[in-house]
Scaffold this motif. Structure first.
Motif, PDB file in Angstrom:
ATOM      1  N   ASP A 137     -30.338 -24.696  32.735  1.00  0.00           N
ATOM      2  CA  ASP A 137     -29.521 -25.641  31.980  1.00  0.00           C
ATOM      3  C   ASP A 137     -28.565 -25.132  31.101  1.00  0.00           C
ATOM      4  OD1 ASP A 137     -31.257 -27.901  32.355  1.00  0.00           O
ATOM      5  OD2 ASP A 137     -32.687 -26.944  32.005  1.00  0.00           O
ATOM      6  N   TYR A 138     -29.089 -23.538  30.862  1.00  0.00           N
ATOM      7  CA  TYR A 138     -27.832 -22.702  29.755  1.00  0.00           C
ATOM      8  C   TYR A 138     -27.872 -21.521  30.285  1.00  0.00           C
ATOM      9  CZ  TYR A 138     -27.985 -26.473  25.992  1.00  0.00           C
ATOM     10  OH  TYR A 138     -27.794 -27.601  25.343  1.00  0.00           O
ATOM     11  N   VAL A 139     -26.607 -21.004  30.370  1.00  0.00           N
ATOM     12  CA  VAL A 139     -26.286 -19.600  30.500  1.00  0.00           C
ATOM     13  C   VAL A 139     -26.066 -18.785  29.199  1.00  0.00           C
ATOM     14  CG1 VAL A 139     -24.829 -17.833  31.720  1.00  0.00           C
ATOM     15  CG2 VAL A 139     -25.410 -19.764  32.857  1.00  0.00           C
ATOM     16  N   GLN A 140     -26.960 -17.715  29.112  1.00  0.00           N
ATOM     17  CA  GLN A 140     -26.715 -16.970  27.801  1.00  0.00           C
ATOM     18  C   GLN A 140     -26.295 -15.624  28.071  1.00  0.00           C
ATOM     19  OE1 GLN A 140     -30.116 -17.068  25.103  1.00  0.00           O
ATOM     20  NE2 GLN A 140     -30.102 -14.884  24.439  1.00  0.00           N
ATOM     21  N   LEU A 141     -25.014 -15.368  27.409  1.00  0.00           N
ATOM     22  CA  LEU A 141     -24.373 -14.005  27.640  1.00  0.00           C
ATOM     23  C   LEU A 141     -24.462 -13.250  26.490  1.00  0.00           C
ATOM     24  CD1 LEU A 141     -21.145 -15.808  29.053  1.00  0.00           C
ATOM     25  CD2 LEU A 141     -23.049 -14.804  30.240  1.00  0.00           C
ATOM     26  N   HIS A 142     -25.024 -12.025  26.763  1.00  0.00           N
ATOM     27  CA  HIS A 142     -25.203 -10.853  25.791  1.00  0.00           C
ATOM     28  C   HIS A 142     -24.425  -9.894  25.735  1.00  0.00           C
ATOM     29  CE1 HIS A 142     -28.781 -10.921  22.754  1.00  0.00           C
ATOM     30  NE2 HIS A 142     -29.056 -12.068  23.397  1.00  0.00           N
ATOM     31  N   GLY A 143     -23.636  -9.746  26.556  1.00  0.00           N
ATOM     32  CA  GLY A 143     -22.680  -8.518  26.698  1.00  0.00           C
ATOM     33  C   GLY A 143     -21.462  -8.633  26.139  1.00  0.00           C
ATOM     34  N   ASP A 144     -20.370  -8.250  26.968  1.00  0.00           N
ATOM     35  CA  ASP A 144     -19.270  -7.993  26.176  1.00  0.00           C
ATOM     36  C   ASP A 144     -18.079  -9.164  26.942  1.00  0.00           C
ATOM     37  OD1 ASP A 144     -19.782  -5.839  24.732  1.00  0.00           O
ATOM     38  OD2 ASP A 144     -19.712  -4.625  26.819  1.00  0.00           O
ATOM     39  N   GLU A 145     -18.554 -10.255  27.256  1.00  0.00           N
ATOM     40  CA  GLU A 145     -17.968 -11.329  27.940  1.00  0.00           C
ATOM     41  C   GLU A 145     -16.972 -11.925  27.204  1.00  0.00           C
ATOM     42  OE1 GLU A 145     -22.322 -10.840  29.419  1.00  0.00           O
ATOM     43  OE2 GLU A 145     -21.301 -11.668  27.471  1.00  0.00           O
ATOM     44  N   SER A 146     -15.707 -12.150  28.002  1.00  0.00           N
ATOM     45  CA  SER A 146     -14.527 -12.434  27.103  1.00  0.00           C
ATOM     46  C   SER A 146     -14.693 -14.232  27.019  1.00  0.00           C
ATOM     47  CB  SER A 146     -13.233 -12.179  27.979  1.00  0.00           C
ATOM     48  OG  SER A 146     -13.177 -13.044  29.075  1.00  0.00           O
ATOM     49  N   PRO A 147     -14.015 -14.657  26.221  1.00  0.00           N
ATOM     50  CA  PRO A 147     -13.811 -16.258  26.158  1.00  0.00           C
ATOM     51  C   PRO A 147     -13.502 -16.866  27.477  1.00  0.00           C
ATOM     52  CG  PRO A 147     -12.815 -15.145  24.227  1.00  0.00           C
ATOM     53  CD  PRO A 147     -13.027 -13.987  25.042  1.00  0.00           C
ATOM     54  N   ALA A 148     -12.435 -16.085  28.098  1.00  0.00           N
ATOM     55  CA  ALA A 148     -11.952 -16.779  29.526  1.00  0.00           C
ATOM     56  C   ALA A 148     -13.211 -16.524  30.424  1.00  0.00           C
ATOM     57  CB  ALA A 148     -10.808 -15.857  29.787  1.00  0.00           C
ATOM     58  N   PHE A 149     -13.798 -15.709  30.310  1.00  0.00           N
ATOM     59  CA  PHE A 149     -15.153 -15.541  31.448  1.00  0.00           C
ATOM     60  C   PHE A 149     -15.989 -16.618  31.118  1.00  0.00           C
ATOM     61  CE2 PHE A 149     -19.195 -13.812  32.560  1.00  0.00           C
ATOM     62  CZ  PHE A 149     -18.910 -13.547  33.899  1.00  0.00           C
ATOM     63  N   CYS A 150     -16.244 -17.061  29.853  1.00  0.00           N
ATOM     64  CA  CYS A 150     -17.171 -17.883  29.600  1.00  0.00           C
ATOM     65  C   CYS A 150     -16.820 -19.328  30.121  1.00  0.00           C
ATOM     66  CB  CYS A 150     -17.524 -18.131  27.763  1.00  0.00           C
ATOM     67  SG  CYS A 150     -18.318 -16.431  27.010  1.00  0.00           S
ATOM     68  N   LYS A 151     -15.390 -19.623  30.098  1.00  0.00           N
ATOM     69  CA  LYS A 151     -15.131 -20.799  30.682  1.00  0.00           C
ATOM     70  C   LYS A 151     -15.240 -20.897  32.080  1.00  0.00           C
ATOM     71  CE  LYS A 151     -11.905 -21.653  26.661  1.00  0.00           C
ATOM     72  NZ  LYS A 151     -10.214 -21.569  26.258  1.00  0.00           N
ATOM     73  N   GLN A 152     -15.294 -19.856  32.761  1.00  0.00           N
ATOM     74  CA  GLN A 152     -15.339 -20.006  34.240  1.00  0.00           C
ATOM     75  C   GLN A 152     -16.680 -20.188  34.856  1.00  0.00           C
ATOM     76  OE1 GLN A 152     -13.185 -16.726  36.515  1.00  0.00           O
ATOM     77  NE2 GLN A 152     -12.747 -16.025  34.249  1.00  0.00           N
ATOM     78  N   ILE A 153     -17.552 -20.234  33.996  1.00  0.00           N
ATOM     79  CA  ILE A 153     -19.148 -19.846  34.573  1.00  0.00           C
ATOM     80  C   ILE A 153     -19.559 -21.484  34.984  1.00  0.00           C
ATOM     81  CG2 ILE A 153     -21.562 -19.854  33.854  1.00  0.00           C
ATOM     82  CD1 ILE A 153     -20.681 -17.483  32.079  1.00  0.00           C
ATOM     83  N   GLY A 154     -19.111 -22.485  34.434  1.00  0.00           N
ATOM     84  CA  GLY A 154     -19.547 -23.716  34.955  1.00  0.00           C
ATOM     85  C   GLY A 154     -20.871 -24.429  34.495  1.00  0.00           C
ATOM     86  N   TYR A 155     -21.246 -23.743  33.561  1.00  0.00           N
ATOM     87  CA  TYR A 155     -22.779 -24.222  32.798  1.00  0.00           C
ATOM     88  C   TYR A 155     -22.344 -24.013  31.505  1.00  0.00           C
ATOM     89  CZ  TYR A 155     -25.416 -23.653  37.197  1.00  0.00           C
ATOM     90  OH  TYR A 155     -25.656 -23.770  38.650  1.00  0.00           O
ATOM     91  N   PRO A 156     -23.137 -24.773  30.510  1.00  0.00           N
ATOM     92  CA  PRO A 156     -23.439 -24.659  29.047  1.00  0.00           C
ATOM     93  C   PRO A 156     -23.556 -23.180  28.690  1.00  0.00           C
ATOM     94  CG  PRO A 156     -24.357 -26.725  29.984  1.00  0.00           C
ATOM     95  CD  PRO A 156     -24.292 -26.035  30.890  1.00  0.00           C
ATOM     96  N   ILE A 157     -22.962 -22.801  27.763  1.00  0.00           N
ATOM     97  CA  ILE A 157     -22.974 -21.371  27.288  1.00  0.00           C
ATOM     98  C   ILE A 157     -23.719 -21.293  26.074  1.00  0.00           C
ATOM     99  CG2 ILE A 157     -21.672 -19.388  26.876  1.00  0.00           C
ATOM    100  CD1 ILE A 157     -21.564 -20.010  29.681  1.00  0.00           C
ATOM    101  N   ILE A 158     -24.465 -20.285  25.782  1.00  0.00           N
ATOM    102  CA  ILE A 158     -25.044 -19.727  24.649  1.00  0.00           C
ATOM    103  C   ILE A 158     -24.366 -18.191  24.441  1.00  0.00           C
ATOM    104  CG2 ILE A 158     -27.033 -19.034  23.497  1.00  0.00           C
ATOM    105  CD1 ILE A 158     -28.638 -20.909  24.963  1.00  0.00           C
ATOM    106  N   LYS A 159     -23.338 -18.167  23.385  1.00  0.00           N
ATOM    107  CA  LYS A 159     -23.031 -16.812  23.562  1.00  0.00           C
ATOM    108  C   LYS A 159     -23.652 -15.916  22.431  1.00  0.00           C
ATOM    109  CE  LYS A 159     -19.959 -13.291  24.482  1.00  0.00           C
ATOM    110  NZ  LYS A 159     -21.056 -12.256  24.164  1.00  0.00           N
ATOM    111  N   ALA A 160     -24.249 -14.516  22.703  1.00  0.00           N
ATOM    112  CA  ALA A 160     -24.901 -13.810  21.629  1.00  0.00           C
ATOM    113  C   ALA A 160     -23.841 -12.895  21.096  1.00  0.00           C
ATOM    114  CB  ALA A 160     -26.136 -13.221  22.373  1.00  0.00           C
ATOM    115  N   PHE A 161     -24.033 -12.606  19.888  1.00  0.00           N
ATOM    116  CA  PHE A 161     -23.402 -11.789  18.900  1.00  0.00           C
ATOM    117  C   PHE A 161     -24.281 -10.624  18.360  1.00  0.00           C
ATOM    118  CE2 PHE A 161     -20.635 -15.339  19.728  1.00  0.00           C
ATOM    119  CZ  PHE A 161     -19.578 -14.745  20.219  1.00  0.00           C
ATOM    120  N   GLN A 162     -24.056  -9.350  18.395  1.00  0.00           N
ATOM    121  CA  GLN A 162     -24.786  -8.696  17.575  1.00  0.00           C
ATOM    122  C   GLN A 162     -24.063  -8.637  15.963  1.00  0.00           C
ATOM    123  OE1 GLN A 162     -24.630  -5.153  19.930  1.00  0.00           O
ATOM    124  NE2 GLN A 162     -25.741  -6.270  21.545  1.00  0.00           N
ATOM    125  N   ILE A 163     -24.844  -9.045  14.874  1.00  0.00           N
ATOM    126  CA  ILE A 163     -24.447  -8.954  13.491  1.00  0.00           C
ATOM    127  C   ILE A 163     -24.739  -7.708  12.885  1.00  0.00           C
ATOM    128  CG2 ILE A 163     -24.301 -10.220  11.646  1.00  0.00           C
ATOM    129  CD1 ILE A 163     -23.240 -11.580  14.020  1.00  0.00           C
TER     130      ILE A 163
END
Length: 205
Positions: free
Chosen positions: A76-102
């Protein structure tokens, strides 16, 4: 409070998470001691009700691989935990959870570059991206009013600190993996206790 139990590798653990009230089940498809292949994840997913969202965790993975796994498992969701760009996230075609290391306040500025369904705030990377069982300085994430309803908190959460974490950050959801394990294996009692504790917060208990 939405709860995601991540790093699921067995039907037994998945069923316990579901029975205890989890909102999301997470499968790790990146390098990790909790890594799972798509066929096993699909088998476990067949035991998860459609009301519980299935999340796949990826780190700098190829676009076609993500889509293939997402389709096979029924994510249902794709969680991206790497260095994926905003453009890459838009290409996936699934709802996105983008992780950030704080690590510092400035790390939060990167969030404004992304258009995602949720932003997952995690502790700085250890051996792997995420799942290291360490918390970051929660005070850094206070006052994210622009992202209200979109922040998921992760990193070093367990039954003993989850209430404090929720009180300090005010996230819409929390994500736990190592905090519900014993000797690196999902602990059914810890899963139940963690979810109950987190859910009590919104009840005001």
């Amino acid at each position: 409070m939405q709860v995601k139990i991540c790093g699921i590798t067995s039907v037994e653990a998945a069923k316990q998470a579901v029975a205890s009230g989890a909102d999301y089940i997470g499968f790790v498809f990146a390098k990790s001691k909790r890594k799972i292949d798509k066929d096993k994840a699909a088998e476990i997913a067949s035991h998860i009700p459609t009301t519980i969202k299935k999340v796949g965790v990826f780190v700098n993975e190829e676009l076609e691989t993500i889509r293939d796994i997402a389709s096979t498992v029924g994510l249902d969701y794709v969680q991206l935990h790497g260095d994926e760009s905003p453009a890459f996230c838009k290409q996936i075609g699934y709802p996105i959870i983008k992780a950030f290391q704080i690590k510092e306040k400035g790390d939060l500025e990167k969030l404004t570059e992304y258009s995602c369904d949720y932003f997952l705030l995690d502790s700085p990377a250890g051996k792997y991206r995420g799942g290291n069982g360490e918390a970051f300085d929660w005070s850094l994430a206070k006052g994210l009013t622009d992202l209200k309803g979109k922040v998921i908190l992760a990193g070093g959460l367990h039954v003993g600190n989850v209430r404090q974490a929720i009180a300090e950050v005010g996230p819409v959801g929390i994500d736990v993996s190592s905090g519900v394990e014993t000797d690196g294996i999902k602990d059914l009692q810890k899963i139940a206790a963690f979810i109950e504790e987190a859910k009590q917060v919104e009840k005001g208990d």
